[in-house]
Design an enzyme around this catalytic site. Structure first.
Site, PDB file in Angstrom:
ATOM      1  N   HIS A 212      11.826  -7.684   9.572  1.00 17.63           N
ATOM      2  CA  HIS A 212      12.336  -8.378   8.602  1.00 17.63           C
ATOM      3  C   HIS A 212      13.099  -7.604   7.508  1.00 17.63           C
ATOM      4  CE1 HIS A 212       8.658  -7.596   5.989  1.00 17.63           C
ATOM      5  NE2 HIS A 212       9.633  -7.524   4.974  1.00 17.63           N
TER       6      HIS A 212
ATOM      7  N   ASP B  62       6.902  -9.157  13.986  1.00 13.52           N
ATOM      8  CA  ASP B  62       7.512  -8.519  12.943  1.00 13.52           C
ATOM      9  C   ASP B  62       7.198  -6.933  12.787  1.00 13.52           C
ATOM     10  OD1 ASP B  62       9.015  -7.973  10.612  1.00 13.52           O
ATOM     11  OD2 ASP B  62       7.496  -8.608   9.106  1.00 13.52           O
TER      12      ASP B  62
ATOM     13  N   GLY C 215       8.507  -4.334  -1.562  1.00  9.76           N
ATOM     14  CA  GLY C 215       8.732  -2.955  -1.658  1.00  9.76           C
ATOM     15  C   GLY C 215       7.784  -2.218  -0.597  1.00  9.76           C
TER      16      GLY C 215
ATOM     17  N   SER D  16       6.904  -3.450   2.235  1.00 11.86           N
ATOM     18  CA  SER D  16       7.198  -3.885   3.633  1.00 11.86           C
ATOM     19  C   SER D  16       7.511  -2.835   4.581  1.00 11.86           C
ATOM     20  CB  SER D  16       8.189  -5.218   3.655  1.00 11.86           C
ATOM     21  OG  SER D  16       7.754  -5.948   3.042  1.00 11.86           O
ATOM     22  N   GLY D  17       6.817  -2.868   5.823  1.00 13.45           N
ATOM     23  CA  GLY D  17       7.230  -1.784   6.797  1.00 13.45           C
ATOM     24  C   GLY D  17       6.201  -0.783   6.629  1.00 13.45           C
TER      25      GLY D  17
END
Length: 415
Positions: free
Chosen positions: A74, A123, A216, A218-219
């Site tokens: 995403h 995701d 922030g 994310s991932g």
């Protein structure tokens, strides 16, 4: 029990000692980051990377091989052009240049084919770097488990990142970490809604709130340690959540073991089995003219491999050449747009410092004329039959206008 693959080539990992940390987790410092976390020690999470879009911090990621990063799909919903993205390794303090900090361009962004932008199911994405990173004590890979049963609820794992210090709040300058328990899937569905949680997701955190990943992060990785080998394995990727650190709203993570096969398949693909990237074509400018044609032929051979079975050999070759030329032209335009954005950034800085508009009133009309004549006219030209057969005559890299745009800001003077 977490297990590494016994039949995967050890080159799959940066070293036989993947998932090794240079520093132990810090449990003594004052809480206050990643939402209820602690300040991490330098080198605590050597596989953690930072993703930047046009120089701005966007997401986290995790190094799974010296040329590959895993992250959340995403993160690229708004922009999948690899030219605008960078991976930062060895990062610790965002407010200064760290000793091991290195910026690497992205060669390829691979989004999981079943990623759903609406539900965030599947995701996960892989990023291929243009060059391998240099492995050190502070920069190394995490382990990828070959097989893993669902870890029991209550298993303590780790999250880390530079995300917001609280919901809608500022990001952290110093890398933060937190220890969070895995939650049972039934608990996760009860808390967030059974229709929102798929088998490719899991929850971690405290139902009482206060400790969580946030904007922030994310991932970034959720890693768990093997009690026997003491190696850290990537169990989750920070995906989504309903707020940050709120009661009965734990963080949601992509379940990485569900994608181990996909990850292995992507990392093992040969060069000729992938569509050439803009970076591949840009590298041709470094090749001697005598060798360039053979390199172009090698890169364009990919398009012959994906021809529809109904096409004959001659038609397939012609179609492959046309598709390859179109890819090269697309890369040229992308490079132009990237340089244009960089120029506009320089212009913005120039205006802030000088406040003089005479340069624009004197040069903008000619500038726009150059854009039209050098870019859009070139795009409208279609290759003839002779051009389709000789790709070496097709120009690579920037157009003249693109080269003009790379003039440094200090060369722009007021009238």
């Amino acid at each position: 029990m977490l297990t590494c693959s016994s039949h995967i080539d050890t080159s799959f990992f940066l070293s036989a000692l993947c998932g090794q940390r240079a520093a132990a987790p810090n449990h003594t410092l004052v809480m206050g980051r990643i939402v209820g976390g602690h300040m991490a020690a330098p080198g605590s999470w050597p596989w953690l990377v930072l993703l930047k879009l046009n120089g701005n911090v966007m997401c986290g990621g995790v190094l799974v091989q010296d040329s590959w990063v895993a992250t959340a799909a995403h993160c690229f919903t708004g922009n999948r052009n690899e030219n605008y993205w960078q991976v930062v390794t060895g990062e610790y303090d965002l407010s200064k240049q760290d000793t091991e900090e290195r910026i690497t361009q992205i060669n390829r962004i691979i989004i999981h084919p079943k990623f759903n932008q609406r539900t965030f199911n599947n995701d996960i994405a892989l990023l291929e770097l243009t060059v391998p990173v240099s492995v050190s004590e502070l920069v190394s890979s995490v382990c990828i488990p070959e097989k893993i049963e669902e870890l029991p609820a209550g298993t303590m794992c780790y999250i880390a990142g530079w995300g917001s210090v609280y919901e809608d709040g500022p990001s952290a300058d110093i890398l933060m970490e937190a220890k969070v328990p895995l939650l049972a899937q039934s608990t996760c569905k009860t808390a967030l809604g059974k229709e929102l949680i798929t088998s490719q997701m899991f929850c971690a955190g405290y139902l009482t709130g206060k400790v969580d990943s946030c904007q922030g992060d994310s991932g970034g990785p959720l890693t768990c340690v093997d009690p026997t080998s003491k190696q850290y394995y990537l169990y989750g990727i920070t995906s989504w959540g309903d707020g940050c650190g709120q009661r009965n709203k734990p963080g949601v993570y992509t379940r990485v073991p569900s994608f181990t096969t996909w990850i292995n398949e992507e990392l093992k693909k040969s060069l000729g089995s992938r569509e050439p990237t803009c970076y591949d074509f840009q590298k041709l400018l470094e090749v001697q003219e005598a060798q360039r044609q053979s390199e172009v032929t090698r890169l364009c051979a990919f398009y012959s491999k994906v021809c529809p079975p109904s096409l004959g050999s001659a038609a397939c070759n012609q179609s492959a050449q046309q598709k390859c030329q179109m890819k090269m032209k697309t890369c040229e335009v992308r490079t132009f747009l990237q340089n244009l954005l960089e120029l506009l950034g320089q212009v913005q800085d120039f205006l802030r410092s000088e406040g003089n508009f005479s340069f624009f009133t004197d040069t903008i009309p000619k500038f726009m004329e150059d854009i039209y004549s050098n870019i859009f006219t070139s795009l409208e030209q279609q290759p003839s039959q002779s051009e389709a057969g000789t790709l070496s005559s097709h120009r690579l890299g920037c157009t003249l206008c693109c080269m003009i745009l790379t003039v440094p800001a200090e060369n722009i003077t007021t009238q």
